[in-house]
Scaffold this motif. Structure first.
Motif, PDB file in Angstrom:
ATOM      1  N   GLU A 200      71.329  10.293  30.295  1.00 35.81           N
ATOM      2  CA  GLU A 200      71.389   8.853  30.704  1.00 35.81           C
ATOM      3  C   GLU A 200      70.297   8.581  31.384  1.00 35.81           C
ATOM      4  OE1 GLU A 200      74.633   6.022  33.131  1.00 35.81           O
ATOM      5  OE2 GLU A 200      75.288   7.817  32.135  1.00 35.81           O
ATOM      6  N   ASP A 201      69.547   7.255  31.222  1.00 33.18           N
ATOM      7  CA  ASP A 201      68.319   6.952  31.948  1.00 33.18           C
ATOM      8  C   ASP A 201      67.298   7.873  32.173  1.00 33.18           C
ATOM      9  OD1 ASP A 201      69.676   4.411  32.229  1.00 33.18           O
ATOM     10  OD2 ASP A 201      70.486   4.897  33.991  1.00 33.18           O
ATOM     11  N   GLY A 202      67.092   8.923  31.153  1.00 32.22           N
ATOM     12  CA  GLY A 202      66.319  10.158  31.157  1.00 32.22           C
ATOM     13  C   GLY A 202      66.625  11.292  32.024  1.00 32.22           C
ATOM     14  N   SER A 203      67.661  11.152  32.442  1.00 33.50           N
ATOM     15  CA  SER A 203      68.261  12.295  33.242  1.00 33.50           C
ATOM     16  C   SER A 203      69.442  13.170  32.431  1.00 33.50           C
ATOM     17  CB  SER A 203      68.614  12.205  34.384  1.00 33.50           C
ATOM     18  OG  SER A 203      67.891  11.531  35.298  1.00 33.50           O
ATOM     19  N   PRO A 204      69.422  14.569  32.390  1.00 32.64           N
ATOM     20  CA  PRO A 204      70.264  15.449  31.682  1.00 32.64           C
ATOM     21  C   PRO A 204      71.642  15.037  32.199  1.00 32.64           C
ATOM     22  CG  PRO A 204      68.453  16.758  32.360  1.00 32.64           C
ATOM     23  CD  PRO A 204      68.079  15.487  33.234  1.00 32.64           C
ATOM     24  N   VAL A 205      72.645  14.926  31.172  1.00 28.59           N
ATOM     25  CA  VAL A 205      74.085  14.639  31.716  1.00 28.59           C
ATOM     26  C   VAL A 205      74.469  16.135  31.870  1.00 28.59           C
ATOM     27  CG1 VAL A 205      76.282  14.089  31.097  1.00 28.59           C
ATOM     28  CG2 VAL A 205      74.268  12.492  30.645  1.00 28.59           C
ATOM     29  N   VAL A 206      75.379  16.615  32.947  1.00 32.68           N
ATOM     30  CA  VAL A 206      75.801  17.754  33.235  1.00 32.68           C
ATOM     31  C   VAL A 206      77.079  17.820  32.216  1.00 32.68           C
ATOM     32  CG1 VAL A 206      74.881  18.201  35.278  1.00 32.68           C
ATOM     33  CG2 VAL A 206      77.012  16.897  35.347  1.00 32.68           C
ATOM     34  N   THR A 207      77.533  19.165  31.819  1.00 36.88           N
ATOM     35  CA  THR A 207      78.588  19.114  30.889  1.00 36.88           C
ATOM     36  C   THR A 207      79.982  18.842  31.733  1.00 36.88           C
ATOM     37  OG1 THR A 207      77.522  21.315  30.278  1.00 36.88           O
ATOM     38  CG2 THR A 207      79.768  20.608  29.287  1.00 36.88           C
ATOM     39  N   ASP A 208      80.183  18.829  32.915  1.00 38.89           N
ATOM     40  CA  ASP A 208      81.592  18.125  33.265  1.00 38.89           C
ATOM     41  C   ASP A 208      81.345  16.841  33.823  1.00 38.89           C
ATOM     42  OD1 ASP A 208      82.799  20.767  33.589  1.00 38.89           O
ATOM     43  OD2 ASP A 208      82.080  21.075  35.589  1.00 38.89           O
ATOM     44  N   GLU A 209      80.304  16.168  33.247  1.00 42.43           N
ATOM     45  CA  GLU A 209      80.308  14.702  33.191  1.00 42.43           C
ATOM     46  C   GLU A 209      80.104  14.017  31.708  1.00 42.43           C
ATOM     47  OE1 GLU A 209      77.704  13.248  36.255  1.00 42.43           O
ATOM     48  OE2 GLU A 209      78.814  14.179  37.840  1.00 42.43           O
ATOM     49  N   THR A 210      79.970  14.691  30.810  1.00 44.63           N
ATOM     50  CA  THR A 210      79.569  14.277  29.505  1.00 44.63           C
ATOM     51  C   THR A 210      80.834  13.842  28.682  1.00 44.63           C
ATOM     52  OG1 THR A 210      78.409  15.010  27.401  1.00 44.63           O
ATOM     53  CG2 THR A 210      80.204  16.591  28.031  1.00 44.63           C
ATOM     54  N   SER A 211      80.729  13.301  27.496  1.00 43.99           N
ATOM     55  CA  SER A 211      81.724  12.688  26.747  1.00 43.99           C
ATOM     56  C   SER A 211      81.237  12.769  25.461  1.00 43.99           C
ATOM     57  CB  SER A 211      82.050  11.131  26.848  1.00 43.99           C
ATOM     58  OG  SER A 211      80.555  10.661  27.041  1.00 43.99           O
ATOM     59  N   VAL A 212      82.240  12.488  24.321  1.00 40.09           N
ATOM     60  CA  VAL A 212      82.116  12.630  22.988  1.00 40.09           C
ATOM     61  C   VAL A 212      82.544  11.298  22.215  1.00 40.09           C
ATOM     62  CG1 VAL A 212      82.903  13.485  20.947  1.00 40.09           C
ATOM     63  CG2 VAL A 212      82.217  15.054  22.889  1.00 40.09           C
ATOM     64  N   PHE A 213      81.663  10.643  21.398  1.00 39.60           N
ATOM     65  CA  PHE A 213      81.993   9.439  20.778  1.00 39.60           C
ATOM     66  C   PHE A 213      82.041   9.889  19.274  1.00 39.60           C
ATOM     67  CE2 PHE A 213      79.873   8.110  24.675  1.00 39.60           C
ATOM     68  CZ  PHE A 213      80.423   6.971  24.848  1.00 39.60           C
ATOM     69  N   THR A 214      83.156   9.330  18.727  1.00 41.65           N
ATOM     70  CA  THR A 214      83.422   9.606  17.308  1.00 41.65           C
ATOM     71  C   THR A 214      83.365   8.016  16.384  1.00 41.65           C
ATOM     72  OG1 THR A 214      84.618  11.537  17.867  1.00 41.65           O
ATOM     73  CG2 THR A 214      84.709  10.593  15.533  1.00 41.65           C
ATOM     74  N   PHE A 215      82.480   8.095  15.409  1.00 39.48           N
ATOM     75  CA  PHE A 215      82.689   6.917  14.729  1.00 39.48           C
ATOM     76  C   PHE A 215      83.269   7.372  13.336  1.00 39.48           C
ATOM     77  CE2 PHE A 215      79.709   6.242  18.114  1.00 39.48           C
ATOM     78  CZ  PHE A 215      80.080   4.819  18.414  1.00 39.48           C
TER      79      PHE A 215
ATOM     80  N   HIS B 109      75.078  22.790  35.067  1.00 36.37           N
ATOM     81  CA  HIS B 109      75.502  22.107  36.063  1.00 36.37           C
ATOM     82  C   HIS B 109      74.173  22.007  37.069  1.00 36.37           C
ATOM     83  CE1 HIS B 109      79.764  23.882  35.740  1.00 36.37           C
ATOM     84  NE2 HIS B 109      79.098  24.809  35.238  1.00 36.37           N
ATOM     85  N   LYS B 110      74.410  21.191  38.060  1.00 35.88           N
ATOM     86  CA  LYS B 110      73.316  20.832  38.814  1.00 35.88           C
ATOM     87  C   LYS B 110      73.474  21.054  40.407  1.00 35.88           C
ATOM     88  CE  LYS B 110      71.418  16.679  37.877  1.00 35.88           C
ATOM     89  NZ  LYS B 110      71.300  15.221  37.766  1.00 35.88           N
ATOM     90  N   ARG B 111      72.527  21.541  40.676  1.00 33.45           N
ATOM     91  CA  ARG B 111      72.340  22.004  42.375  1.00 33.45           C
ATOM     92  C   ARG B 111      72.129  20.915  43.176  1.00 33.45           C
ATOM     93  NH1 ARG B 111      69.047  25.884  39.527  1.00 33.45           N
ATOM     94  NH2 ARG B 111      70.045  28.001  39.590  1.00 33.45           N
ATOM     95  N   ALA B 112      72.156  21.216  44.465  1.00 38.18           N
ATOM     96  CA  ALA B 112      71.919  20.069  45.167  1.00 38.18           C
ATOM     97  C   ALA B 112      70.539  19.565  45.208  1.00 38.18           C
ATOM     98  CB  ALA B 112      72.205  20.418  46.758  1.00 38.18           C
ATOM     99  N   ASP B 113      69.547  20.354  44.908  1.00 41.38           N
ATOM    100  CA  ASP B 113      68.396  19.804  45.027  1.00 41.38           C
ATOM    101  C   ASP B 113      67.793  19.100  43.411  1.00 41.38           C
ATOM    102  OD1 ASP B 113      68.142  21.911  43.097  1.00 41.38           O
ATOM    103  OD2 ASP B 113      66.810  23.000  44.138  1.00 41.38           O
ATOM    104  N   GLY B 114      68.981  19.041  42.723  1.00 43.14           N
ATOM    105  CA  GLY B 114      68.647  18.543  41.401  1.00 43.14           C
ATOM    106  C   GLY B 114      68.203  19.443  40.082  1.00 43.14           C
ATOM    107  N   THR B 115      68.148  20.602  40.549  1.00 43.59           N
ATOM    108  CA  THR B 115      67.749  21.548  39.324  1.00 43.59           C
ATOM    109  C   THR B 115      69.149  22.009  38.951  1.00 43.59           C
ATOM    110  OG1 THR B 115      67.783  23.569  40.964  1.00 43.59           O
ATOM    111  CG2 THR B 115      65.536  22.451  40.507  1.00 43.59           C
ATOM    112  N   LEU B 116      68.853  22.468  37.368  1.00 42.85           N
ATOM    113  CA  LEU B 116      70.016  22.754  36.632  1.00 42.85           C
ATOM    114  C   LEU B 116      70.157  24.443  36.615  1.00 42.85           C
ATOM    115  CD1 LEU B 116      69.557  20.284  33.726  1.00 42.85           C
ATOM    116  CD2 LEU B 116      71.110  20.128  35.464  1.00 42.85           C
TER     117      LEU B 116
END
Length: 276
Positions: A50-65, A258-265
């Protein structure tokens, strides 16, 4: 803004809000690849950026069409602990105009939420778009969130809940040095009714039920979402999400970013072996 987007979509469903079609912007100079968008977009997609930043797995979602009759239906799944949202395969009507999509779900009470997916591009197994979400009542906008640029990845091979049903020996590993090198071994039981339990090792090679951990689950595409109850946090439900990488008759491997406090994954990996 990522959390806001998910919270707004989820709250629209759990609180009785709907999705109301509204075309906010249009740019048909950027077609969605070669061919018909309503054909290309069919299938399952998992949110990656989202907006060029990775989405961590605990905040992701699935869209089905899915194609239904002459039109499309969309389904949305997400689970986020912070907002206490547990959403599985909520359905929406879909209107397509050029390379724009409007996901719509009308509800009672004059409340509505608009999720407009604009400038949709499908390039093989990658989908990009710009979203704008508007909350309204009786046709009047109350709040707007976005625009946000999303990138989703096509789920090529989905797993089914029936693939998980049974008893599994499990453990976790991590590439985060803070996690240590001693994996936490346990036993997990998944049932066909969507409930599950976590057992920890006890004396004599036995396992004892831990009632504070797993209680229910769902699978959507490759997203495995586990719900558990932590009595140490006021008995509030918590959710953990995993992206399944391998699912065979006797083995499951899943990962979670997951993302650490410093933004690294960093990445956790969940290893499951079926108990015969």
């Amino acid at each position: 803004m990522r959390k806001v987007m998910h919270c707004v979509m989820a709250a629209a469903l759990t609180a009785g809000l709907g999705m109301f079609a509204s075309c906010t912007t249009s740019n048909n100079d950027n077609p969605a690849g070669d061919g018909n968008l309503t054909e290309q977009i069919q299938g399952k997609w998992i949110l990656m950026e989202e907006d060029g930043s990775p989405v961590v797995t605990d905040e992701t979602s699935v869209f089905t069409f899915e194609k239904q009759g002459a039109g499309l239906k969309a389904f949305y799944s997400t689970a986020i602990s912070e907002s206490r949202q547990w959403i599985y395969s909520q359905s929406y009507d879909v209107a397509a105009e050029g390379n724009n999509l409007a996901l719509t779900k009308q509800m009672a009470g004059g409340l509505a939420t608009t999720c407009q997916m604009n400038d949709v591009r499908v390039d093989g197994n990658s989908l990009s778009c710009t979203t704008l979400i508007t909350i309204g009542k009786d046709g009047q906008a109350i709040a707007t969130y976005g625009p946000n640029k999303l990138r989703l990845s096509r789920i090529v091979a989905s797993i089914a809940a029936s693939d998980l049903v049974g008893t599994w020996d499990g453990y976790y590993t991590s590439d985060d040095p803070a996690a240590g090198s001693d994996p936490e071994r346990h036993r997990a039981v998944f049932r066909a009714d969507g409930t599950c339990n976590y057992y920890y090792p006890a004396a004599g090679g036995q396992y004892e039920l831990d009632p504070t951990v797993y209680s229910r689950y769902y699978v959507d595409g490759t997203l495995l979402s586990l719900c558990w109850l932590d009595f140490g946090e006021g008995q509030k439900e918590q959710y953990e999400n995993w992206e399944v990488l391998l699912c065979s008759a006797n083995k499951i491997t899943a990962r979670s970013f997951h993302k650490r406090a410093d933004g690294t994954l960093y990445t956790d990996t969940y290893h499951l072996s079926r108990v015969e």
